[in-house]
Design a protein around this motif. Structure first.
Motif: not given
Length: 268
Positions: A57-62, A87-94
């Motif tokens: 997920a994105t850090p903000d969501v968690l 785990r977090t990632t900022t590279d999700i656009a789905r």
């Protein structure tokens, strides 16, 4: 190759439980906050053997999700049991995806209700899972600081007694969320209120809170002062052999039975 793509008509929680029943592992990609809450709540309440869950997920969501002590402590339980990794990632656009060994659920919102589109196409499932497995490997581990709910319960019973633990869970289960420090009725306020209901020492419950990871002694002290100012608790001095007297917490209302009324007073 078998394939099936259809809208899921049943309640979304039932959909999640059905997925958990059939899967050995589930990769949960890019959840929106409401989807994440629903899936984690379903996982915490799942009665049978839970598959291994991985959340990317994105850090903000968690970060926003774990501001709620109820959700965060249940998530922490899943992590502690070895059933969940974050785990977090900022590279999700789905869109939000739930990916098991043999199906994909794309989560959508229709008429303010969560539902999803499911595909069991073998090639599609394999390709999507392979892609997001790579994304998972490059994600950053998310460290959850909230203690597991089972540890909170066990240490309350062991250190402060069954009555304190039972009161805490009564309040815990009566509300939908317990937000963070910026809100009045947080986990520290609840701990102090149930402590006062059982006339425990401020020293004992604040030490328990710090040792368990609920909050620091300073946070307990500040919250105690706020609850005193609201007229919800009082303190009585208890002499000890050496040093300054300890403070016993006393609840100003008669008891904690009227939870809704007490919550209204705290948040007023």
């Amino acid at each position: 190759m078998s394939a099936e793509t259809n809208a899921l008509d049943e309640e979304f929680g039932d959909t999640i439980n059905s997925l958990f029943e059939d899967a050995d592992s589930v990769l949960f990609v890019n959840p929106a906050p409401d989807v994440f809450r629903t899936v984690m709540t379903s996982a915490a309440a799942f009665d049978n053997e839970l598959p291994t869950l991985r959340v990317l997920a994105t850090p903000d969501v968690l970060k926003s999700s774990v501001d709620d002590f109820i959700l965060a402590s249940r998530i922490s339980d899943l992590v502690d049991r070895g059933r969940l990794e974050l785990r977090t990632t900022t590279d999700i656009a789905r869109s939000s995806l739930l990916i098991s060994d043999d199906q994909i659920i794309s989560v959508i919102t229709l008429d303010d209700k969560l539902t999803g589109l499911r595909s069991t196409d073998d090639d599609l499932v394999e390709n999507v899972r392979s892609t997001f497995d790579d994304d998972w490997e490059s994600g950053e581990e998310f460290n959850l600081r909230t203690p597991p709910l089972t540890r909170v319960q066990e240490t309350l019973r062991e250190e402060l007694g069954n009555e304190v633990e039972e009161d805490f869970m009564m309040v815990f289960e009566s509300v939908d969320r317990i937000p963070g420090e910026d809100d009045e009725l947080d986990e520290v306020a609840i701990s102090l209120l149930v402590g006062a209901n059982n006339e425990v020492l401020l020293y004992d419950i604040s030490k328990w809170g710090e040792d368990t990871g609920v909050a620091s002694k300073a946070t307990f002290s500040r919250t105690k002062t706020r609850l005193e100012d609201r007229g919800l608790i009082e303190t009585e001095k208890v002499p000890i052999d050496v040093g300054r007297p300890r403070l016993r917490l006393v609840l100003v209302p008669d008891d904690l039975e009227d939870i809704d009324s007490l919550a209204d007073q705290v948040t007023a």
